[in-house]
Structures are given as C-alpha cells and as structure tokens.
Design a protein around this motif. Structure first.
Motif, short mmCIF file in Angstrom:
data_model
loop_
_atom_site.label_atom_id
_atom_site.label_comp_id
_atom_site.label_asym_id
_atom_site.label_seq_id
_atom_site.Cartn_x
_atom_site.Cartn_y
_atom_site.Cartn_z
N ASP A 179 0.79 -1.23 0.00
CA ASP A 179 0.00 0.00 0.00
C ASP A 179 0.82 1.29 0.00
OD1 ASP A 179 0.97 -0.08 2.57
OD2 ASP A 179 -0.98 -0.33 3.53
N GLY A 180 2.13 1.18 0.02
CA GLY A 180 2.99 2.35 -0.04
C GLY A 180 3.14 3.12 1.25
N ILE A 181 2.58 2.62 2.34
CA ILE A 181 2.70 3.30 3.63
C ILE A 181 4.16 3.25 4.11
CG2 ILE A 181 2.00 3.23 6.07
CD1 ILE A 181 -0.19 4.22 4.14
N VAL A 182 4.58 4.33 4.72
CA VAL A 182 5.98 4.47 5.16
C VAL A 182 6.35 3.39 6.18
CG1 VAL A 182 5.42 6.12 7.00
CG2 VAL A 182 7.71 6.09 6.02
N VAL A 183 7.61 2.95 6.06
CA VAL A 183 8.22 2.03 7.01
C VAL A 183 9.51 2.69 7.48
CG1 VAL A 183 9.31 -0.22 7.29
CG2 VAL A 183 7.28 0.00 5.85
N LEU A 184 9.70 2.75 8.77
CA LEU A 184 10.90 3.35 9.35
C LEU A 184 11.99 2.28 9.45
CD1 LEU A 184 12.07 5.93 10.60
CD2 LEU A 184 11.16 5.16 12.80
N LEU A 185 13.11 2.49 8.77
CA LEU A 185 14.20 1.51 8.78
C LEU A 185 15.08 1.65 10.01
CD1 LEU A 185 15.22 1.75 5.02
CD2 LEU A 185 13.70 0.08 6.10
N THR A 186 15.21 2.87 10.51
CA THR A 186 15.96 3.12 11.75
C THR A 186 15.38 4.35 12.43
OG1 THR A 186 18.11 3.59 12.75
CG2 THR A 186 17.75 4.43 10.51
N SER A 187 15.17 4.27 13.72
CA SER A 187 14.63 5.41 14.46
C SER A 187 15.73 6.35 14.94
CB SER A 187 13.79 4.93 15.64
OG SER A 187 14.61 4.23 16.55
N THR A 188 16.97 5.91 14.88
CA THR A 188 18.10 6.74 15.30
C THR A 188 19.17 6.73 14.21
OG1 THR A 188 19.03 4.86 16.48
CG2 THR A 188 17.69 6.39 17.78
N PRO A 189 18.96 7.51 13.16
CA PRO A 189 19.90 7.50 12.05
C PRO A 189 21.23 8.17 12.42
CG PRO A 189 18.30 9.24 11.74
CD PRO A 189 17.87 8.45 12.95
N PRO A 190 22.29 7.85 11.69
CA PRO A 190 23.57 8.51 11.95
C PRO A 190 23.50 10.00 11.61
CG PRO A 190 23.70 7.10 10.01
CD PRO A 190 22.36 6.87 10.62
N ALA A 191 24.37 10.76 12.23
CA ALA A 191 24.35 12.23 12.10
C ALA A 191 24.44 12.69 10.65
CB ALA A 191 25.48 12.82 12.91
N GLU A 192 25.14 11.96 9.82
CA GLU A 192 25.30 12.40 8.43
C GLU A 192 23.99 12.33 7.63
OE1 GLU A 192 27.14 9.91 9.77
OE2 GLU A 192 27.00 8.13 8.51
N LEU A 193 22.98 11.67 8.16
CA LEU A 193 21.67 11.60 7.49
C LEU A 193 20.66 12.59 8.07
CD1 LEU A 193 21.27 7.74 7.07
CD2 LEU A 193 22.07 9.40 5.38
N ALA A 194 21.06 13.35 9.08
CA ALA A 194 20.13 14.24 9.77
C ALA A 194 19.48 15.25 8.84
CB ALA A 194 20.84 14.94 10.92
N ASP A 195 20.24 15.87 7.96
CA ASP A 195 19.65 16.86 7.05
C ASP A 195 18.64 16.21 6.11
OD1 ASP A 195 21.07 18.94 8.17
OD2 ASP A 195 22.63 18.94 6.63
N ASP A 196 18.94 15.01 5.64
CA ASP A 196 18.01 14.30 4.75
C ASP A 196 16.71 13.96 5.49
OD1 ASP A 196 19.94 14.41 2.78
OD2 ASP A 196 20.60 12.32 3.06
N VAL A 197 16.82 13.56 6.74
CA VAL A 197 15.63 13.23 7.54
C VAL A 197 14.79 14.49 7.77
CG1 VAL A 197 14.83 12.43 9.79
CG2 VAL A 197 16.68 11.23 8.62
N ARG A 198 15.44 15.59 8.09
CA ARG A 198 14.69 16.84 8.29
C ARG A 198 13.97 17.23 7.00
NH1 ARG A 198 19.74 18.36 10.68
NH2 ARG A 198 19.62 18.02 12.93
N GLN A 199 14.63 17.07 5.87
CA GLN A 199 14.00 17.38 4.58
C GLN A 199 12.80 16.46 4.34
OE1 GLN A 199 14.75 19.92 2.71
NE2 GLN A 199 13.41 19.45 1.00
N ALA A 200 12.93 15.19 4.67
CA ALA A 200 11.82 14.25 4.51
C ALA A 200 10.61 14.68 5.35
CB ALA A 200 12.26 12.84 4.92
N ALA A 201 10.87 15.13 6.57
CA ALA A 201 9.77 15.57 7.43
C ALA A 201 9.08 16.81 6.86
CB ALA A 201 10.29 15.85 8.84
N ILE A 202 9.87 17.71 6.30
CA ILE A 202 9.31 18.92 5.69
C ILE A 202 8.47 18.58 4.46
CG2 ILE A 202 9.94 21.01 4.39
CD1 ILE A 202 12.38 21.23 6.31
N LEU A 203 8.95 17.63 3.67
CA LEU A 203 8.26 17.28 2.42
C LEU A 203 7.02 16.41 2.62
CD1 LEU A 203 11.35 16.45 0.16
CD2 LEU A 203 9.88 18.48 0.05
#
Length: 64
Positions: A30-54
């Motif tokens: 059904d395309g519903i989001v699945v969280l692969l990790t709840s505590t991503p490494p710091a280098e992915l923080a900007d990407d995660v913030r962008q995902a939340a905004i989008l």
C-alpha cells in the motif's frame, strides 16, 4: 536524533523515501511508510529533516 512516524497519517506519497532512502521505505502492498531506523547517523540528519518537511501528511516526527 530520534524519529517516529504515524502510519495512520501517511498518504503513501513516497517523498520521505526520495529524501532519505536509508531511513525510510514503503510497504509494497500500500505504499505506507516504514521506518528503517529510528536513530539515524548524524550524516543523514539533514536528509531526515528534509523528509519531514516534504511529507504532505506531517507523519514524520523528529526529536533532536
């Protein structure tokens, strides 16, 4: 950073996967989001913030 998602709000747009594919995925059926990790490494923080905004459903929550 700690991430939580609300699968009941998700509208399966896939914007989160596009922004941070190492952190988010979508269920095949059904395309519903699945969280692969709840505590991503710091280098992915900007990407995660962008995902939340989008996210059109505001289904991604971040605790810094």
């Amino acid at each position: 950073m700690r991430i939580t998602i609300d699968q009941d709000k998700c509208v399966a747009s896939g914007q989160c996967v596009t922004a941070a594919m190492d952190v988010f995925d979508q269920r095949d059926e059904d395309g519903i989001v699945v969280l692969l990790t709840s505590t991503p490494p710091a280098e992915l923080a900007d990407d995660v913030r962008q995902a939340a905004i989008l996210c059109p459903a505001l289904a991604i929550h971040i605790e810094e």
